[in-house]
Motif scaffolding. Structure first.
Motif, PDB file in Angstrom:
ATOM      1  N   LYS A 129      -9.917   7.917  -1.785  1.00 21.07           N
ATOM      2  CA  LYS A 129     -10.210   7.707  -3.208  1.00 21.07           C
ATOM      3  C   LYS A 129     -10.326   6.220  -3.541  1.00 21.07           C
ATOM      4  CE  LYS A 129      -8.275  12.015  -4.874  1.00 21.07           C
ATOM      5  NZ  LYS A 129      -8.712  12.607  -6.098  1.00 21.07           N
ATOM      6  N   ALA A 130      -9.467   5.387  -2.963  1.00 27.56           N
ATOM      7  CA  ALA A 130      -9.509   3.947  -3.226  1.00 27.56           C
ATOM      8  C   ALA A 130     -10.823   3.344  -2.733  1.00 27.56           C
ATOM      9  CB  ALA A 130      -8.322   3.250  -2.570  1.00 27.56           C
ATOM     10  N   ALA A 166       2.051   1.898  -3.471  1.00 29.01           N
ATOM     11  CA  ALA A 166       0.988   2.459  -4.309  1.00 29.01           C
ATOM     12  C   ALA A 166       0.731   3.921  -3.976  1.00 29.01           C
ATOM     13  CB  ALA A 166      -0.300   1.648  -4.140  1.00 29.01           C
ATOM     14  N   ILE A 167       0.764   4.265  -2.702  1.00 24.37           N
ATOM     15  CA  ILE A 167       0.555   5.654  -2.277  1.00 24.37           C
ATOM     16  C   ILE A 167       1.673   6.536  -2.822  1.00 24.37           C
ATOM     17  CG2 ILE A 167       0.501   7.215  -0.294  1.00 24.37           C
ATOM     18  CD1 ILE A 167      -0.879   4.909   1.261  1.00 24.37           C
ATOM     19  N   TRP A 176      -5.379   9.111  -0.602  1.00 22.64           N
ATOM     20  CA  TRP A 176      -5.303   7.889  -1.384  1.00 22.64           C
ATOM     21  C   TRP A 176      -6.324   6.869  -0.887  1.00 22.64           C
ATOM     22  CZ3 TRP A 176      -4.494   2.744  -0.478  1.00 22.64           C
ATOM     23  CH2 TRP A 176      -4.204   1.952  -1.586  1.00 22.64           C
ATOM     24  N   ALA A 177      -6.374   6.673   0.429  1.00 19.38           N
ATOM     25  CA  ALA A 177      -7.303   5.701   1.011  1.00 19.38           C
ATOM     26  C   ALA A 177      -8.748   6.093   0.718  1.00 19.38           C
ATOM     27  CB  ALA A 177      -7.070   5.585   2.518  1.00 19.38           C
ATOM     28  N   ILE A 203       0.839  -1.207   0.000  1.00 13.38           N
ATOM     29  CA  ILE A 203       0.000   0.000   0.000  1.00 13.38           C
ATOM     30  C   ILE A 203       0.867   1.249   0.000  1.00 13.38           C
ATOM     31  CG2 ILE A 203      -1.646   1.323   1.396  1.00 13.38           C
ATOM     32  CD1 ILE A 203      -2.910  -1.415   2.146  1.00 13.38           C
ATOM     33  N   TYR A 259     -13.715   4.563  -4.911  1.00 12.08           N
ATOM     34  CA  TYR A 259     -13.663   3.900  -6.218  1.00 12.08           C
ATOM     35  C   TYR A 259     -14.285   2.510  -6.134  1.00 12.08           C
ATOM     36  CZ  TYR A 259     -11.904   1.726 -10.446  1.00 12.08           C
ATOM     37  OH  TYR A 259     -11.821   1.060 -11.637  1.00 12.08           O
ATOM     38  N   VAL A 260     -13.912   1.757  -5.111  1.00  8.07           N
ATOM     39  CA  VAL A 260     -14.444   0.401  -4.940  1.00  8.07           C
ATOM     40  C   VAL A 260     -15.955   0.454  -4.732  1.00  8.07           C
ATOM     41  CG1 VAL A 260     -14.467  -1.583  -3.379  1.00  8.07           C
ATOM     42  CG2 VAL A 260     -12.300  -0.599  -4.107  1.00  8.07           C
ATOM     43  N   SER A 269       1.304   7.237  -6.472  1.00  8.80           N
ATOM     44  CA  SER A 269       0.162   8.085  -6.824  1.00  8.80           C
ATOM     45  C   SER A 269       0.448   9.569  -6.623  1.00  8.80           C
ATOM     46  CB  SER A 269      -1.063   7.708  -5.983  1.00  8.80           C
ATOM     47  OG  SER A 269      -0.923   8.166  -4.649  1.00  8.80           O
TER      48      SER A 269
END
Length: 64
Positions: free
Chosen positions: A51-52, A37-38, A48-49, A34, A55-56, A41
């Motif tokens: 938005k993730a 990935a952060i 980030w968390a 994670i 999105y899901v 980005s």
């Protein structure tokens, strides 16, 4: 005599107030993935968390 400004973050309008946060535990390898990935980005961790997760939820992704 003018009012003194309060210390701290100003109050948000009621339509922009945040709900209580989400807390979770991660294994070290999950956290490393994670964090990678952060970093890629260019976002800060909370952004980030957020938005993730949005999105899901918006795309109907079901995780079991």
């Amino acid at each position: 005599m003018p009012k003194k400004n309060k210390v701290g973050r100003p109050n948000l309008p009621k339509n922009k107030v945040y709900a209580p946060g989400i807390s979770l535990r991660l294994a070290q390898d999950e956290r490393k993935a994670i964090d990678t990935a952060i970093a890629a980005s260019g976002l800060i961790q909370s952004e980030w968390a957020r938005k993730a997760l949005l999105y899901v939820s918006a795309n109907g992704i079901h995780i079991s």
